[in-house]
Design an enzyme around this catalytic site. Structure first.
Site, PDB file in Angstrom:
ATOM      1  N   ARG A 159       0.809  -1.223   0.000  1.00  0.00           N
ATOM      2  CA  ARG A 159       0.000   0.000   0.000  1.00  0.00           C
ATOM      3  C   ARG A 159       0.843   1.274   0.000  1.00  0.00           C
ATOM      4  NH1 ARG A 159      -2.727  -2.952   3.800  1.00  0.00           N
ATOM      5  NH2 ARG A 159      -4.461  -4.096   2.902  1.00  0.00           N
TER       6      ARG A 159
ATOM      7  N   LYS B 231       1.916  11.266 -11.920  1.00  0.00           N
ATOM      8  CA  LYS B 231       1.159  10.257 -12.684  1.00  0.00           C
ATOM      9  C   LYS B 231       2.043   9.047 -12.939  1.00  0.00           C
ATOM     10  CE  LYS B 231      -2.118  12.762 -15.557  1.00  0.00           C
ATOM     11  NZ  LYS B 231      -2.526  12.937 -16.962  1.00  0.00           N
TER      12      LYS B 231
ATOM     13  N   GLU C 198       8.843  16.793 -25.677  1.00  0.00           N
ATOM     14  CA  GLU C 198       8.062  17.290 -24.523  1.00  0.00           C
ATOM     15  C   GLU C 198       8.486  18.722 -24.176  1.00  0.00           C
ATOM     16  OE1 GLU C 198       5.513  15.527 -23.491  1.00  0.00           O
ATOM     17  OE2 GLU C 198       6.021  13.399 -23.281  1.00  0.00           O
TER      18      GLU C 198
ATOM     19  N   LYS D 265       5.617  22.801 -15.636  1.00  0.00           N
ATOM     20  CA  LYS D 265       4.776  21.657 -15.280  1.00  0.00           C
ATOM     21  C   LYS D 265       4.383  21.723 -13.804  1.00  0.00           C
ATOM     22  CE  LYS D 265       3.854  16.782 -15.629  1.00  0.00           C
ATOM     23  NZ  LYS D 265       4.165  15.465 -16.167  1.00  0.00           N
TER      24      LYS D 265
ATOM     25  N   GLU E 219      -5.941  16.470 -12.372  1.00  0.00           N
ATOM     26  CA  GLU E 219      -6.456  16.680 -13.726  1.00  0.00           C
ATOM     27  C   GLU E 219      -7.981  16.714 -13.793  1.00  0.00           C
ATOM     28  OE1 GLU E 219      -4.168  14.763 -16.856  1.00  0.00           O
ATOM     29  OE2 GLU E 219      -5.935  14.842 -18.148  1.00  0.00           O
TER      30      GLU E 219
ATOM     31  N   ASN F 247      -1.549  17.193 -22.123  1.00  0.00           N
ATOM     32  CA  ASN F 247      -1.767  16.122 -23.100  1.00  0.00           C
ATOM     33  C   ASN F 247      -1.730  16.626 -24.535  1.00  0.00           C
ATOM     34  OD1 ASN F 247      -2.133  14.189 -21.095  1.00  0.00           O
ATOM     35  ND2 ASN F 247      -4.273  14.773 -20.839  1.00  0.00           N
TER      36      ASN F 247
ATOM     37  N   HIS G 183      -0.962  14.403 -27.445  1.00  0.00           N
ATOM     38  CA  HIS G 183      -0.964  13.034 -26.918  1.00  0.00           C
ATOM     39  C   HIS G 183      -2.185  12.215 -27.313  1.00  0.00           C
ATOM     40  CE1 HIS G 183       2.426  14.475 -24.693  1.00  0.00           C
ATOM     41  NE2 HIS G 183       2.564  13.359 -23.994  1.00  0.00           N
TER      42      HIS G 183
ATOM     43  N   HIS H  89      -0.770   8.964 -28.456  1.00  0.00           N
ATOM     44  CA  HIS H  89      -0.990   7.685 -27.751  1.00  0.00           C
ATOM     45  C   HIS H  89      -1.624   6.655 -28.673  1.00  0.00           C
ATOM     46  CE1 HIS H  89      -0.929   9.389 -23.353  1.00  0.00           C
ATOM     47  NE2 HIS H  89       0.280   9.200 -23.850  1.00  0.00           N
TER      48      HIS H  89
ATOM     49  N   HIS I 172       7.777   7.263 -27.557  1.00  0.00           N
ATOM     50  CA  HIS I 172       6.772   8.231 -27.111  1.00  0.00           C
ATOM     51  C   HIS I 172       7.026   9.635 -27.693  1.00  0.00           C
ATOM     52  CE1 HIS I 172       3.814  10.000 -24.440  1.00  0.00           C
ATOM     53  NE2 HIS I 172       4.708  10.896 -24.072  1.00  0.00           N
TER      54      HIS I 172
HETATM   55  N1  LIG Z   1       3.974  10.041 -16.009  1.00  0.00           N
HETATM   56  C1  LIG Z   1       3.960  11.061 -16.840  1.00  0.00           C
HETATM   57  O1  LIG Z   1       3.498  12.143 -16.498  1.00  0.00           O
HETATM   58  C2  LIG Z   1       4.565  10.887 -18.195  1.00  0.00           C
HETATM   59  C3  LIG Z   1       4.840  12.014 -18.987  1.00  0.00           C
HETATM   60  C4  LIG Z   1       5.478  11.821 -20.214  1.00  0.00           C
HETATM   61  C5  LIG Z   1       5.826  10.549 -20.625  1.00  0.00           C
HETATM   62  N2  LIG Z   1       5.527   9.484 -19.829  1.00  0.00           N
HETATM   63  C6  LIG Z   1       5.907   8.127 -20.227  1.00  0.00           C
HETATM   64  O2  LIG Z   1       7.323   8.055 -20.324  1.00  0.00           O
HETATM   65  C7  LIG Z   1       7.674   6.994 -21.199  1.00  0.00           C
HETATM   66  C8  LIG Z   1       8.769   7.446 -22.135  1.00  0.00           C
HETATM   67  O3  LIG Z   1       9.892   7.764 -21.388  1.00  0.00           O
HETATM   68  P1  LIG Z   1      11.362   7.784 -22.017  1.00  0.00           P
HETATM   69  O4  LIG Z   1      11.325   8.469 -23.313  1.00  0.00           O
HETATM   70  O5  LIG Z   1      12.262   8.269 -20.962  1.00  0.00           O
HETATM   71  O6  LIG Z   1      11.591   6.255 -22.381  1.00  0.00           O
HETATM   72  P2  LIG Z   1      12.492   5.089 -21.736  1.00  0.00           P
HETATM   73  O7  LIG Z   1      12.347   5.046 -20.287  1.00  0.00           O
HETATM   74  O8  LIG Z   1      12.126   3.868 -22.505  1.00  0.00           O
HETATM   75  O9  LIG Z   1      13.975   5.505 -22.111  1.00  0.00           O
HETATM   76  C9  LIG Z   1      14.363   5.528 -23.450  1.00  0.00           C
HETATM   77  C10 LIG Z   1      15.578   4.629 -23.708  1.00  0.00           C
HETATM   78  O10 LIG Z   1      16.737   5.264 -23.193  1.00  0.00           O
HETATM   79  C11 LIG Z   1      17.449   4.383 -22.331  1.00  0.00           C
HETATM   80  N3  LIG Z   1      18.103   5.219 -21.331  1.00  0.00           N
HETATM   81  C12 LIG Z   1      17.503   5.891 -20.317  1.00  0.00           C
HETATM   82  N4  LIG Z   1      18.388   6.671 -19.678  1.00  0.00           N
HETATM   83  C13 LIG Z   1      19.578   6.460 -20.270  1.00  0.00           C
HETATM   84  C14 LIG Z   1      20.878   7.002 -20.049  1.00  0.00           C
HETATM   85  N5  LIG Z   1      21.100   7.956 -19.136  1.00  0.00           N
HETATM   86  N6  LIG Z   1      21.878   6.549 -20.844  1.00  0.00           N
HETATM   87  C15 LIG Z   1      21.646   5.633 -21.813  1.00  0.00           C
HETATM   88  N7  LIG Z   1      20.434   5.124 -22.084  1.00  0.00           N
HETATM   89  C16 LIG Z   1      19.411   5.535 -21.320  1.00  0.00           C
HETATM   90  C17 LIG Z   1      16.407   3.434 -21.829  1.00  0.00           C
HETATM   91  O11 LIG Z   1      16.995   2.219 -21.428  1.00  0.00           O
HETATM   92  C18 LIG Z   1      15.500   3.267 -23.028  1.00  0.00           C
HETATM   93  O12 LIG Z   1      16.037   2.325 -23.908  1.00  0.00           O
HETATM   94  C19 LIG Z   1       6.406   6.601 -21.913  1.00  0.00           C
HETATM   95  O13 LIG Z   1       5.920   5.401 -21.399  1.00  0.00           O
HETATM   96  C20 LIG Z   1       5.447   7.724 -21.580  1.00  0.00           C
HETATM   97  O14 LIG Z   1       4.094   7.303 -21.568  1.00  0.00           O
HETATM   98  C21 LIG Z   1       4.924   9.633 -18.635  1.00  0.00           C
HETATM   99 ZN   LIG Z   2       4.274  12.659 -23.072  1.00  0.00          ZN
END
Ligand SMILES: NC(=O)c1ccc[n+]([C@@H]2O[C@H](COP(=O)([O-])OP(=O)(O)OC[C@H]3O[C@@H](n4cnc5c(N)ncnc54)[C@H](O)[C@@H]3O)[C@@H](O)[C@H]2O)c1
Ligand SMILES: [Zn+2]
Length: 360
Positions: free
Chosen positions: A120, A142, A184, A225, A235, A243, A246, A250, A262
């Site tokens: 929890r 989120k 972003e 943000k 939200e 969004n 998005h 998405h 993404h």
């Molecule tokens: N929660 C939220 O508010 C929110 C907002 C925007 C995006 N997201 C989510 O975030 C995700 C995308 O995140 P992302 O783009 O960071 O993707 P990710 O976490 O998949 O990272 C991208 C790639 O980079 C690699 N990587 C990460 N850090 C590294 C580093 N320092 N050196 C070398 N390689 C590295 C990872 O292993 C991966 O292969 C999506 O699922 C999206 O829906 C969430």
């Molecule tokens: Zn996003």
């Protein structure tokens, strides 16, 4: 110099931005050292987990486990979630333990959901390692998982104790991932307008790894943000502007079975949203979007996609039915840079038209 930005929700937390941050220093006075687990992915773990472990141990933490999930969006799944919580249970992490989540948005969303639900809830410390995670996903609480039926369909709001955005970690990030983060950044700048939009002249410097440029863009995004989230954490209203791009983005991701990054998906999604905005409000920001995205090394249109699949996935995401039963989607549009509007109903035909004629 480290910079600290507070996210002023009912239990506030700081986002600390800097180079060579020490977890121990940032957390001193906020959290007593105890038992920790580190969650990371198969790409980030070998590069950065040992440093984090050492840093924690030298500050008196006992690191009970370092859990590595496969790198990539597919780890934001129920199966991987189950593996991670079971591993924590086997390692005996207790309710007073803390989960340190080291990675991009994928590990951040997964790890946040784990931290919010395991026993929890255990304390969460976010250590974003991608530009995308630093500027967006690690801030705002989120968290969640994808289902085959659509993106982020399971999740919650989980506040971290602190977010540590250490810009040094970006030095190992592949250029394509810097571009994904810039998607972003561009979104945030288009939404906020003003100085932040002007600071996009730093895009090229950021791509070249210039620490000051990266710091400025991260700090701007986080501050923007944080202000949006402080106003509407759950939200119920204005937070929806985040969004932008998005709704279609998405849909594209889900239709591509999450093989489309993404950032690239929402880059294309923003161009579609700019076209819809132009049709609705007459302000033509399409070229501006395309220029910014190109400079960031991002595509301005998605790879070939199956429109019906995209619309279906968008349905699972945000679709509503209007009173007469016609399919309807809710969009964030821009009346102008810095003037977003949200919850704009669009019937499916309008969306279809814009996506079919991706040329104009
Ligand atoms: N929660 C939220 O508010 C929110 C907002 C925007 C995006 N997201 C989510 O975030 C995700 C995308 O995140 P992302 O783009 O960071 O993707 P990710 O976490 O998949 O990272 C991208 C790639 O980079 C690699 N990587 C990460 N850090 C590294 C580093 N320092 N050196 C070398 N390689 C590295 C990872 O292993 C991966 O292969 C999506 O699922 C999206 O829906 C969430
Ligand atoms: Zn996003």
């Amino acid at each position: 110099m480290a910079q600290r930005i507070e996210v002023e929700v009912s239990t506030p937390y700081p986002v600390v931005i800097g180079s060579g941050l020490s977890v121990a220093e940032v957390l001193s006075g906020m959290m007593e050292p105890g038992v920790a687990a580190v969650l990371t992915d198969s790409q980030v773990g070998p590069l950065h987990a040992a440093t984090v472990r050492r840093d924690l141990e030298s500050a008196g933490w006992r690191v009970a486990a370092t859990i590595e999930v496969a790198a990539g969006e597919r780890s934001k799944s129920l199966d991987v979630y189950a593996e991670v919580v079971r591993e924590l249970a086997r390692e005996g992490l207790t309710r007073d333990g803390a989960l340190f989540v080291l990675g991009g948005g994928v590990v951040g969303d997964l790890g946040g959901f784990v931290a919010g639900t395991y026993m929890r809830g255990v304390s969460l410390v976010a250590m974003p390692t991608t530009l995308l995670a630093m500027v967006d996903s690690s801030v705002g609480g989120k968290v969640g998982l994808d289902l085959p039926e659509g993106k982020n369909l399971v999740g919650g709001f989980v506040r971290p104790r602190a977010v540590l955005a250490d810009l040094d970690r970006l030095s190992t990030l592949p250029p394509r991932e810097i571009s994904n983060g810039l998607a972003e950044v561009i979104k945030m700048a288009l939404l906020s307008g003003g100085d932040y939009l002007e600071d996009l002249h730093l895009i090229e410097a950021a791509r070249a790894g210039d620490p000051e440029a990266l710091h400025t863009l991260v700090a701007h995004s986080v501050a923007f943000k944080a202000s949006v989230v402080a106003e509407d954490e759950r939200e119920t209203g204005r937070r929806a502007i985040l969004n932008y791009g998005h709704t279609i983005g998405h849909g594209l991701e889900a239709a591509a079975d999450y093989s489309l990054p993404h950032g690239e998906a929402i880059a294309a999604g923003m161009v579609f949203a700019a076209r819809l905005s132009r049709d609705r409000y007459g302000t033509d920001l399409v070229k501006m979007h395309e220029n910014l995205l190109r400079r960031a090394g991002l595509p301005t249109r998605p790879p070939a996609f199956d429109l019906e699949k995209v619309l279906k996935a968008m349905g699972a995401d945000k679709k509503r039915r209007s009173a007469d039963g016609a399919a309807e989607h809710r969009f964030v549009l821009l009346k102008d840079a810095g003037h977003p509007v949200w919850d704009v109903p669009m019937n499916e035909e309008e969306v279809r038209r814009v996506m079919e004629t991706a040329g104009g």
